[in-house]
Design an enzyme around this catalytic site. Structure first.
Site, PDB file in Angstrom:
ATOM      1  N   PRO A 290      47.580  11.348 -71.313  1.00  0.00           N
ATOM      2  CA  PRO A 290      48.685  11.865 -70.588  1.00  0.00           C
ATOM      3  C   PRO A 290      50.005  11.239 -71.045  1.00  0.00           C
ATOM      4  CG  PRO A 290      46.985  10.942 -69.171  1.00  0.00           C
ATOM      5  CD  PRO A 290      46.543  10.822 -70.558  1.00  0.00           C
ATOM      6  N   GLU A 291      50.917  12.058 -71.395  1.00  0.00           N
ATOM      7  CA  GLU A 291      52.296  11.602 -71.556  1.00  0.00           C
ATOM      8  C   GLU A 291      52.975  11.856 -70.220  1.00  0.00           C
ATOM      9  OE1 GLU A 291      54.115  12.882 -75.237  1.00  0.00           O
ATOM     10  OE2 GLU A 291      52.181  13.114 -76.200  1.00  0.00           O
TER      11      GLU A 291
END
Length: 274
Positions: free
Chosen positions: A2-3
């Site tokens: 996840p960014e």
DNA sequence: CCGACAACCTGTGAGC
DNA sequence: TGCTCACAGGTTGTCG
């Protein structure tokens, strides 16, 4: 992992289920994540009410009130982590490291690579060192072309790895760094300090738009990311350059190229980006 | 201070 | 089929 967009999508998915809910406790199966999970996490969390779920960079912050004392549950998903709800009593799988138990369900933290983090920060203590060193929020009003211009003066490093440096600006990971630079028409190889004012003014909205679009699309889902409700994201299909080495550029007749920067793959169109 | 690199882990896909 | 290797969304610490 996840960014920023995936973490934000996760946070928003969590919110309606968790906000105002009382935690019964925590089950820690794997204390050895990137940092040790506090041995007293269960005691700290039991009986607290989740007043809010905030985000700082890629860190999720559960504001807990009551119980043995107010504090913040800090969770980072690392490269491969995810949070999802499962019915109470659901048997744990191989990489299910921590359960947060609520009355009606369990919020389960799973992370094959164990680069994630689960920590407790007591209220009143100095800001956690992990959070204290974080840079500017790219979706905040303070993130402007002026700011970026000033922050990059004198920096000889290529702009792409610099965009991924959370001490400078948080939340921009390997996918969205490439995507943002493509959108702004800036080469990832260019020394950050040699990007002029006008191009900094262009890069900031490019980053903001890239992240916002991803949030709106529900976050990306390459391999490990799962929404808090178990559904998969769908931004991945919209990547203009990321993971498209050798394929035609979506904007010109050129070919997307791949290069290694700081041990990470960068993708860009040499014809569109300078 | 800055920049390059190894390290932390497991899973997966490619190639032999 | 089974082995080895390279690589994967992040971050920290170390070294020059």
């Amino acid at each position: 992992m996840p960014e920023l967009p995936e973490v934000e999508v996760c946070r928003r998915g969590l919110l309606p289920e968790v906000e105002g809910a009382v935690l019964l406790g925590a089950t820690v199966r794997t204390p050895r994540l990137r940092l040790p999970v506090p041995p007293d996490l269960d005691r700290r969390l039991a009986g607290t009410r989740v007043a809010a779920v905030n985000r700082r960079g890629k860190y999720l912050l559960f504001e807990c009130r009551g119980g043995a004392g107010d504090g913040t549950l800090i969770i980072h998903l690392g490269m491969s982590g995810n949070l999802r709800f499962v019915p109470s009593g659901t048997p744990a799988q191989r990489h299910d490291h921590v359960d947060l138990s609520f009355a009606r369900q369990v919020l389960r933290f799973s992370d094959p690579r164990r680069f994630g983090v689960v920590l407790w920060q007591a209220a009143g203590a100095p800001e956690h060192p992990l959070l204290a060193v974080l840079g500017i929020e790219p979706l905040s009003d303070a993130f402007t072309g002026d700011w970026l211009y000033a922050a990059t003066r004198g920096r000889a490093a290529p702009v792409k790895p610099l965009l991924m440096d959370s001490h400078l600006v948080v939340g921009i990971g390997n996918i969205y760094a490439s995507e943002s630079l493509f959108r702004a028409g800036i080469s990832p190889l260019r020394a950050a300090g040699r990007i002029g004012r006008a191009r900094c003014e262009a890069l900031v909205p490019a980053i903001r738009q890239t992240l916002s679009d991803a949030i709106a699309a529900g976050g990306s889902s390459i391999r490990d990311y799962v929404h808090s409700d178990g559904g998969a994201g769908c931004f991945q299909v919209d990547c203009a350059v990321y993971d498209r080495a050798g394929l035609p550029c979506v904007r010109c007749a050129g070919t997307v190229r791949q290069v290694r920067q700081g041990g990470r793959s960068t993708y860009w169109c040499p014809a569109c980006q300078h």
